[in-house]
Write a protein that holds these residues in place. Structure first.
Motif, PDB file in Angstrom:
ATOM      1  N   ILE A 188     -15.921   8.421 -33.880  1.00 28.36           N
ATOM      2  CA  ILE A 188     -14.936   8.300 -34.575  1.00 28.36           C
ATOM      3  C   ILE A 188     -13.680   8.650 -33.755  1.00 28.36           C
ATOM      4  O   ILE A 188     -13.580   9.544 -32.879  1.00 28.36           O
ATOM      5  N   ALA A 189     -12.429   8.008 -34.177  1.00 28.00           N
ATOM      6  CA  ALA A 189     -11.284   8.208 -33.364  1.00 28.00           C
ATOM      7  C   ALA A 189      -9.843   7.915 -34.175  1.00 28.00           C
ATOM      8  O   ALA A 189      -9.999   7.073 -34.979  1.00 28.00           O
ATOM      9  N   ALA A 190      -8.917   8.759 -34.118  1.00 25.41           N
ATOM     10  CA  ALA A 190      -7.730   8.522 -34.486  1.00 25.41           C
ATOM     11  C   ALA A 190      -7.007   7.333 -34.094  1.00 25.41           C
ATOM     12  O   ALA A 190      -6.677   7.423 -32.893  1.00 25.41           O
ATOM     13  N   GLY A 191      -6.390   6.599 -35.014  1.00 23.88           N
ATOM     14  CA  GLY A 191      -5.621   5.392 -34.454  1.00 23.88           C
ATOM     15  C   GLY A 191      -3.875   6.219 -34.445  1.00 23.88           C
ATOM     16  O   GLY A 191      -3.674   7.275 -34.800  1.00 23.88           O
ATOM     17  N   ALA A 225     -25.995  -4.863 -32.315  1.00 21.31           N
ATOM     18  CA  ALA A 225     -25.535  -4.332 -31.017  1.00 21.31           C
ATOM     19  C   ALA A 225     -25.608  -2.914 -30.898  1.00 21.31           C
ATOM     20  O   ALA A 225     -25.247  -2.103 -29.825  1.00 21.31           O
ATOM     21  N   ARG A 226     -25.747  -1.928 -31.976  1.00 27.08           N
ATOM     22  CA  ARG A 226     -25.716  -0.426 -31.934  1.00 27.08           C
ATOM     23  C   ARG A 226     -24.215   0.026 -31.617  1.00 27.08           C
ATOM     24  O   ARG A 226     -24.356   0.930 -30.394  1.00 27.08           O
ATOM     25  N   PRO A 227     -23.251  -0.199 -32.031  1.00 19.48           N
ATOM     26  CA  PRO A 227     -21.832   0.321 -31.438  1.00 19.48           C
ATOM     27  C   PRO A 227     -22.188   1.906 -31.743  1.00 19.48           C
ATOM     28  O   PRO A 227     -22.340   2.622 -32.780  1.00 19.48           O
ATOM     29  N   HIS A 228     -21.641   2.609 -30.765  1.00 26.10           N
ATOM     30  CA  HIS A 228     -21.772   4.086 -30.561  1.00 26.10           C
ATOM     31  C   HIS A 228     -20.693   4.891 -30.592  1.00 26.10           C
ATOM     32  O   HIS A 228     -20.370   5.609 -31.467  1.00 26.10           O
ATOM     33  N   ALA A 229     -19.857   4.929 -29.619  1.00 31.71           N
ATOM     34  CA  ALA A 229     -18.577   5.546 -29.424  1.00 31.71           C
ATOM     35  C   ALA A 229     -17.152   4.796 -29.354  1.00 31.71           C
ATOM     36  O   ALA A 229     -17.357   3.536 -29.187  1.00 31.71           O
ATOM     37  N   VAL A 230     -16.235   5.281 -29.888  1.00 37.05           N
ATOM     38  CA  VAL A 230     -14.681   4.409 -30.116  1.00 37.05           C
ATOM     39  C   VAL A 230     -13.623   5.317 -29.618  1.00 37.05           C
ATOM     40  O   VAL A 230     -13.689   6.650 -29.638  1.00 37.05           O
ATOM     41  N   THR A 231     -12.746   5.069 -29.018  1.00 35.61           N
ATOM     42  CA  THR A 231     -11.447   5.483 -28.640  1.00 35.61           C
ATOM     43  C   THR A 231     -10.481   4.501 -28.961  1.00 35.61           C
ATOM     44  O   THR A 231     -10.440   3.469 -29.013  1.00 35.61           O
ATOM     45  N   GLY A 235      -1.914   1.370 -27.335  1.00 35.61           N
ATOM     46  CA  GLY A 235      -1.281   0.119 -28.105  1.00 35.61           C
ATOM     47  C   GLY A 235      -1.919   0.037 -29.336  1.00 35.61           C
ATOM     48  O   GLY A 235      -1.547  -0.756 -30.258  1.00 35.61           O
ATOM     49  N   GLY A 236      -2.881   0.909 -29.973  1.00 33.58           N
ATOM     50  CA  GLY A 236      -3.502   1.012 -31.091  1.00 33.58           C
ATOM     51  C   GLY A 236      -4.753   0.246 -31.212  1.00 33.58           C
ATOM     52  O   GLY A 236      -5.227   0.306 -32.469  1.00 33.58           O
ATOM     53  N   THR A 237      -5.188  -0.362 -30.038  1.00 35.32           N
ATOM     54  CA  THR A 237      -6.398  -1.148 -30.107  1.00 35.32           C
ATOM     55  C   THR A 237      -7.623  -0.080 -30.007  1.00 35.32           C
ATOM     56  O   THR A 237      -7.479   0.689 -29.250  1.00 35.32           O
ATOM     57  N   ASP A 254      -5.199  -5.507 -36.365  1.00 39.95           N
ATOM     58  CA  ASP A 254      -5.258  -6.560 -37.508  1.00 39.95           C
ATOM     59  C   ASP A 254      -6.674  -7.218 -37.505  1.00 39.95           C
ATOM     60  O   ASP A 254      -7.030  -8.165 -38.312  1.00 39.95           O
ATOM     61  N   GLY A 255      -7.673  -6.502 -36.808  1.00 38.99           N
ATOM     62  CA  GLY A 255      -9.078  -6.946 -36.997  1.00 38.99           C
ATOM     63  C   GLY A 255      -9.460  -7.839 -35.852  1.00 38.99           C
ATOM     64  O   GLY A 255     -10.975  -8.090 -35.940  1.00 38.99           O
ATOM     65  N   SER A 256      -8.808  -8.325 -35.026  1.00 38.57           N
ATOM     66  CA  SER A 256      -9.267  -9.371 -34.315  1.00 38.57           C
ATOM     67  C   SER A 256      -9.943  -8.404 -33.163  1.00 38.57           C
ATOM     68  O   SER A 256      -9.790  -7.548 -32.741  1.00 38.57           O
TER      69      SER A 256
END
Length: 299
Positions: A188-191, A225-231, A235-237, A254-256
């Motif tokens: 989890i990561a804050a946008g 795919a087993r998505p694991h970590a996020v940052t 630019g907000g991506t 925008d979800g792209s």
């Protein structure tokens, strides 16, 4: 963004297990070696340095603290660790035995907050080592990653309760259950827009939750795919690792979505962070840190 350049920097042998990484206040990358019980430091372009912990301590997530040091969880030793930028190490026991701390992040109150995966608790540790624990209103939830949400609270994933949680500075806990059953959220990561991004490792989806609890889920092309970590970059991506598919991905506000194969097969990407050089870096359990730079523009 359609193309990226990816370079791998060897930091350990194939048994050491680079797991999570972060940018320190000294302009270096700091990373955990979960299998060998070490903390590593890498200045891009230089040779890595490692610092020894107890071999079976299992350091997992690492984060900058408000005191200018790096703080990390010792999953197998059930402790919270601290290392200064010149390599001085301290460790602090957590009161609940066998709690298996995993995620850790600095809070808005000048303390560090962490998850206790085996104890259904959220912990708080001050920079002088005082620990407070807050029980969750569910059992067997396996609280995992945690981050400051930008709204004065800490947000965390409940891997086995299929929910995203928020804890206020007074200890009040709110849970938001996911639309997809058995999604098993992890990272989890804050946008930058008042929302948070998270990974659903079992469902093959990326999720987004607003501060008022509205959830949107984005299925990945490869649901295994087993998505694991996020940052989240400047630019907000949101950038994430696909642990089971040997890729990193990027999802725009925008979800792209764009996906990028890693050059070494079966490299097992785990943690991901924005580095001191403006590039994205991910920890590969096979022994390297990978630097990811968009080829068509800077991040």
């Amino acid at each position: 963004m359609t193309r990226v350049s990816i370079e791998e920097h060897l930091v350990a042998d194939g048994t050491a297990g680079p797991y999570a990484l972060t940018t320190g206040p000294d302009g270096a990358l700091w990373f955990t070696l979960v299998h060998s019980g070490r903390i590593g430091r890498l200045v891009p372009g230089e040779k890595p340095t490692t610092y020894r912990l107890d071999p079976d301590s299992g350091p997992t997530v690492i984060t900058p603290g408000p005191d200018g040091a790096l703080w990390f969880t010792e999953y197998r030793a059930h402790r919270i660790g601290r290392i200064t930028t010149d390599g001085v190490i301290d460790a602090f026991d957590v009161p609940t035995p066998g709690c298996a701390p995993f995620g850790i992040a600095a809070g808005p109150d000048g303390a560090l907050w962490f998850t206790e995966t085996a104890a259904d608790r959220i912990g708080r540790i001050t920079v002088d080592g005082r620990v407070t624990e807050f029980p969750l209103p569910v059992t067997g939830a396996f609280p995992s990653a945690i981050t400051a949400g930008g709204d004065g609270g800490m947000w965390f994933t409940l891997n086995q309760a299929n929910a995203i949680g928020r804890i206020g500075m007074d200890g009040t806990v709110t849970l938001h259950h996911l639309p997809t059953q058995t999604a098993a959220p992890v990272g989890i990561a804050a946008g930058h827009d008042g929302a948070l991004w998270f990974t659903e490792i079992a469902a093959g989806q990326i999720g987004r939750i607003t501060h008022d609890g509205r959830i949107t889920e984005f299925p990945l092309p490869d649901r295994a795919a087993r998505p694991h970590a996020v940052t989240v970059d400047g630019g907000g991506t949101a950038w994430f690792t696909e642990w089971g598919a040997n890729r990193v991905g990027a999802i725009a506000p925008d979800g792209s979505l764009t996906l990028h194969d890693l050059p070494t097969p079966h490299s097992e990407p785990h943690g991901i962070t924005l580095g001191p050089d403006g590039a994205l870096w991910t920890a590969l359990e096979t022994g390297a840190l990978a630097r990811i730079t968009p080829a068509d523009r800077s991040i």
